[in-house]
Scaffold this motif. Structure first.
Motif, mmCIF file in Angstrom:
data_model
loop_
_atom_site.group_PDB
_atom_site.id
_atom_site.type_symbol
_atom_site.label_atom_id
_atom_site.label_comp_id
_atom_site.label_asym_id
_atom_site.label_seq_id
_atom_site.Cartn_x
_atom_site.Cartn_y
_atom_site.Cartn_z
ATOM 1 N N TYR A 24 0.849 -1.194 0.000
ATOM 2 C CA TYR A 24 0.000 0.000 0.000
ATOM 3 C C TYR A 24 0.883 1.242 0.000
ATOM 4 C CZ TYR A 24 -4.058 -2.903 1.141
ATOM 5 O OH TYR A 24 -5.062 -3.837 1.108
ATOM 6 N N ILE A 25 0.560 2.201 -0.856
ATOM 7 C CA ILE A 25 1.291 3.464 -0.886
ATOM 8 C C ILE A 25 0.287 4.614 -0.978
ATOM 9 C CG2 ILE A 25 3.310 2.465 -2.014
ATOM 10 C CD1 ILE A 25 2.350 3.844 -4.636
ATOM 11 N N THR A 26 0.751 5.792 -0.603
ATOM 12 C CA THR A 26 -0.041 7.001 -0.836
ATOM 13 C C THR A 26 0.722 7.906 -1.791
ATOM 14 O OG1 THR A 26 0.909 8.183 1.068
ATOM 15 C CG2 THR A 26 -1.120 6.910 1.447
ATOM 16 N N ILE A 27 -0.013 8.573 -2.654
ATOM 17 C CA ILE A 27 0.561 9.550 -3.582
ATOM 18 C C ILE A 27 -0.160 10.878 -3.377
ATOM 19 C CG2 ILE A 27 1.031 10.141 -5.987
ATOM 20 C CD1 ILE A 27 0.933 7.179 -6.664
ATOM 21 N N ASP A 28 0.604 11.921 -3.097
ATOM 22 C CA ASP A 28 0.037 13.262 -2.933
ATOM 23 C C ASP A 28 0.086 14.008 -4.262
ATOM 24 O OD1 ASP A 28 -0.248 12.646 -0.293
ATOM 25 O OD2 ASP A 28 1.414 13.896 0.410
ATOM 26 N N PHE A 29 -1.000 14.702 -4.577
ATOM 27 C CA PHE A 29 -1.096 15.487 -5.803
ATOM 28 C C PHE A 29 -1.294 16.960 -5.481
ATOM 29 C CE2 PHE A 29 -2.177 11.291 -7.314
ATOM 30 C CZ PHE A 29 -1.685 11.250 -8.613
ATOM 31 N N ASP A 84 -0.518 17.170 -10.482
ATOM 32 C CA ASP A 84 0.802 16.541 -10.575
ATOM 33 C C ASP A 84 1.158 15.842 -9.267
ATOM 34 O OD1 ASP A 84 1.092 17.509 -13.114
ATOM 35 O OD2 ASP A 84 2.408 19.172 -12.566
ATOM 36 N N PRO A 85 1.768 14.655 -9.330
ATOM 37 C CA PRO A 85 2.204 13.974 -8.112
ATOM 38 C C PRO A 85 3.419 14.686 -7.517
ATOM 39 C CG PRO A 85 2.989 12.780 -10.031
ATOM 40 C CD PRO A 85 2.116 13.879 -10.548
ATOM 41 N N VAL A 86 3.434 14.831 -6.204
ATOM 42 C CA VAL A 86 4.534 15.551 -5.554
ATOM 43 C C VAL A 86 5.175 14.755 -4.426
ATOM 44 C CG1 VAL A 86 3.648 17.847 -6.152
ATOM 45 C CG2 VAL A 86 2.906 16.760 -4.019
ATOM 46 N N ALA A 87 4.509 13.696 -3.941
ATOM 47 C CA ALA A 87 5.064 12.945 -2.812
ATOM 48 C C ALA A 87 4.554 11.518 -2.821
ATOM 49 C CB ALA A 87 4.699 13.617 -1.494
ATOM 50 N N VAL A 107 6.632 11.663 1.481
ATOM 51 C CA VAL A 107 7.983 12.149 1.204
ATOM 52 C C VAL A 107 7.969 12.934 -0.112
ATOM 53 C CG1 VAL A 107 10.396 11.538 0.810
ATOM 54 C CG2 VAL A 107 8.991 10.184 2.399
ATOM 55 N N LYS A 108 8.270 14.214 -0.049
ATOM 56 C CA LYS A 108 8.294 15.061 -1.241
ATOM 57 C C LYS A 108 9.450 14.649 -2.148
ATOM 58 C CE LYS A 108 5.272 18.589 -0.391
ATOM 59 N NZ LYS A 108 4.392 19.297 -1.338
ATOM 60 N N MET A 109 9.202 14.640 -3.447
ATOM 61 C CA MET A 109 10.219 14.228 -4.403
ATOM 62 C C MET A 109 10.137 15.084 -5.656
ATOM 63 S SD MET A 109 9.811 10.065 -4.255
ATOM 64 C CE MET A 109 9.773 9.175 -2.693
ATOM 65 N N SER A 110 11.283 15.192 -6.342
ATOM 66 C CA SER A 110 11.291 15.848 -7.647
ATOM 67 C C SER A 110 10.555 14.957 -8.647
ATOM 68 C CB SER A 110 12.721 16.091 -8.116
ATOM 69 O OG SER A 110 13.331 14.856 -8.472
ATOM 70 N N PRO A 111 10.118 15.498 -9.793
ATOM 71 C CA PRO A 111 9.390 14.678 -10.766
ATOM 72 C C PRO A 111 10.106 13.397 -11.171
ATOM 73 C CG PRO A 111 9.142 16.990 -11.318
ATOM 74 C CD PRO A 111 10.120 16.928 -10.183
ATOM 75 N N ALA A 112 11.382 13.496 -11.558
ATOM 76 C CA ALA A 112 12.105 12.306 -12.015
ATOM 77 C C ALA A 112 12.337 11.318 -10.876
ATOM 78 C CB ALA A 112 13.434 12.697 -12.648
ATOM 79 N N THR A 113 12.626 11.824 -9.684
ATOM 80 C CA THR A 113 12.828 10.951 -8.528
ATOM 81 C C THR A 113 11.551 10.205 -8.185
ATOM 82 O OG1 THR A 113 14.478 12.495 -7.665
ATOM 83 C CG2 THR A 113 13.625 10.859 -6.139
ATOM 84 N N LEU A 114 10.422 10.915 -8.256
ATOM 85 C CA LEU A 114 9.138 10.301 -7.940
ATOM 86 C C LEU A 114 8.791 9.198 -8.938
ATOM 87 C CD1 LEU A 114 5.974 12.007 -6.640
ATOM 88 C CD2 LEU A 114 5.760 10.548 -8.650
ATOM 89 N N LEU A 115 8.994 9.466 -10.227
ATOM 90 C CA LEU A 115 8.697 8.443 -11.228
ATOM 91 C C LEU A 115 9.630 7.247 -11.083
ATOM 92 C CD1 LEU A 115 6.987 7.522 -13.580
ATOM 93 C CD2 LEU A 115 8.447 8.844 -15.118
ATOM 94 N N THR A 116 10.882 7.502 -10.736
ATOM 95 C CA THR A 116 11.834 6.410 -10.505
ATOM 96 C C THR A 116 11.368 5.518 -9.362
ATOM 97 O OG1 THR A 116 13.694 7.760 -11.299
ATOM 98 C CG2 THR A 116 14.230 5.863 -9.915
#
Length: 400
Positions: free
Chosen positions: A218-223, A227-230, A234-243
């Protein structure tokens, strides 16, 4: 032509193209290699270009720009080509073309070149982007010009011109691969018969769903504004988040697609795609939209989605029509902010919870419990009769 900017990977095809440009056009070649998250070491491309006498070599890390300015805008539109394909290859081409044109201006080049074949979509995507950005640019497409029509001829040309080819690259690959941070695409050879199941060794970015863990993740994604941001707070840059989403998707066997699609040039082709992070992101984005986006706005956006997806697939990124639809998509995301909970389990990404400070979901309206005062059931009678008025009139006419 005096100087040409080549989209250069360092592989056999583009290395042969590099030398072919030098010998055929007697021009200076500038190489451009983009890091879009394909997972390959790029320094060998630089060394190979240097060995082939290239003076101006450009290698750029475009991962953040790729995800921020191309992938995320496309996902705001929930774009799917022919209802399934998340457009992983398509969306990378306009960025590569844009950088080539920028470099051409910087170094004073009068031409650009690419290694796409004359049968595929990529030649169209590259060249429409080139001309959309620099109308007078000269485009060289070697695969449409030369007589090096087989791998044997390519290897012979490489040997004749002292282009090094590693021993493990001399044999013909069982299929071709294109990859970036959003996906990997496998086509050709063992995949050409659409009646045959793709061998397991084709898959590179996902484990088999049946081998994924027996307990769900289970995960949570903040928008924020679509756009997804965390992830998990945990806040992440776009490329880090997609990775990170790619890692989660891979571990749970998510994102495999075996597809026969209609190419823009007119033929059907079979491809095997892996988009682990993108598949999770697509489900999560639709999840947050379900509570934060107005019904008619959502339906209008969905009606335009196939057109937008076609524009991306065909290569019309730098066009007024794509930009116009993008404005609509971006406007729709003003209140698409909140958190989505996603269950990852054996190949599936399922939304199991969603919250938003701008939610349009009103529990007092939808509850079946007694005592709800926000909705008067008697109002529905007039609503139904008004909507049935034309249907009743049609039936009466039929009876006459």
């Amino acid at each position: 032509m005096k100087k040409v900017v080549l989209a250069y990977s360092g592989g056999l095809d583009t290395s042969v193209i590099l030398k072919w440009l030098q010998t055929t056009y007697n021009c200076e070649v500038v190489t451009f290699t983009a890091d879009l998250g394909q997972g390959e070491e790029l320094e060998p491309a630089r060394k190979k270009a240097e060995m082939l006498g290239i003076k101006e070599i450009f290698i750029e890390d475009l991962r953040e720009e790729f995800v921020r300015d191309y992938v995320f805008p496309m996902f705001r539109m929930n774009a799917l080509y022919e209802g399934q394909y998340l457009l992983g290859t398509s969306i990378a081409r306009p960025l590569i073309a844009k950088k080539q044109i920028e470099i051409a201006r910087q170094v004073g080049a009068d031409a650009v070149a690419h290694g796409a074949t004359g049968k595929g979509n990529d030649q169209v995507r590259f060249e429409l982007s080139y001309y959309g950005l620099e109308p007078e640019i000269t485009v060289i497409a070697p695969w449409r010009e030369w007589d090096l029509t087989s791998r044997t001829k390519l290897l012979e040309f490489a040997e004749l011109n002292q282009i090094p080819v590693p021993k493990d690259k001399r044999g013909e690959a069982p299929f071709s691969v294109d990859a970036n941070l959003l996906h990997s695409s496998s086509e050709g050879k063992v995949l050409e018969d659409p009646a045959e199941e793709a061998p397991e060794y084709v898959y590179q970015r996902t484990i088999p769903p049946e081998e994924a863990p027996d307990t769900p993740t289970y995960i949570t994604i903040d928008f924020e504004k679509g756009d997804p941001v965390a992830i998990d707070g945990v806040k992440m840059s776009p490329a880090t988040l997609l990775t990170k989403l790619n890692e989660l998707g891979k571990a749970n066997g998510i994102g495999r697609l075996d597809l026969v699609e209609n190419r823009f040039v007119g033929m059907k082709s079979r491809g095997v795609y892996e988009t682990p992070g993108g598949t999770i992101l697509y489900a999560a984005h639709r999840g947050i939209e379900s509570i934060a986006l107005d019904r008619e706005a959502a339906h209008l956006k969905d009606s335009l989605m196939p057109r937008y997806a076609e524009l991306v697939y065909y290569g019309f990124w730098f066009t007024p029509e794509r930009e116009m639809i993008q404005v609509l998509a971006d406007k729709s995301q003003e209140f698409v902010t909140g958190q989505v909970r996603v269950k990852l389990y054996k190949g599936s990404a399922t939304v199991v919870g969603r919250t938003s400070p701008y939610s349009l979901y009103d529990q007092d309206l939808v509850t079946f419990e007694e005592g709800a005062v926000a909705y008067d059931h008697r109002d529905a009678q007039g609503f139904i009769k008004l909507n049935a008025l034309r249907l009743r009139s049609l039936k009466k006419r039929e009876r006459r």
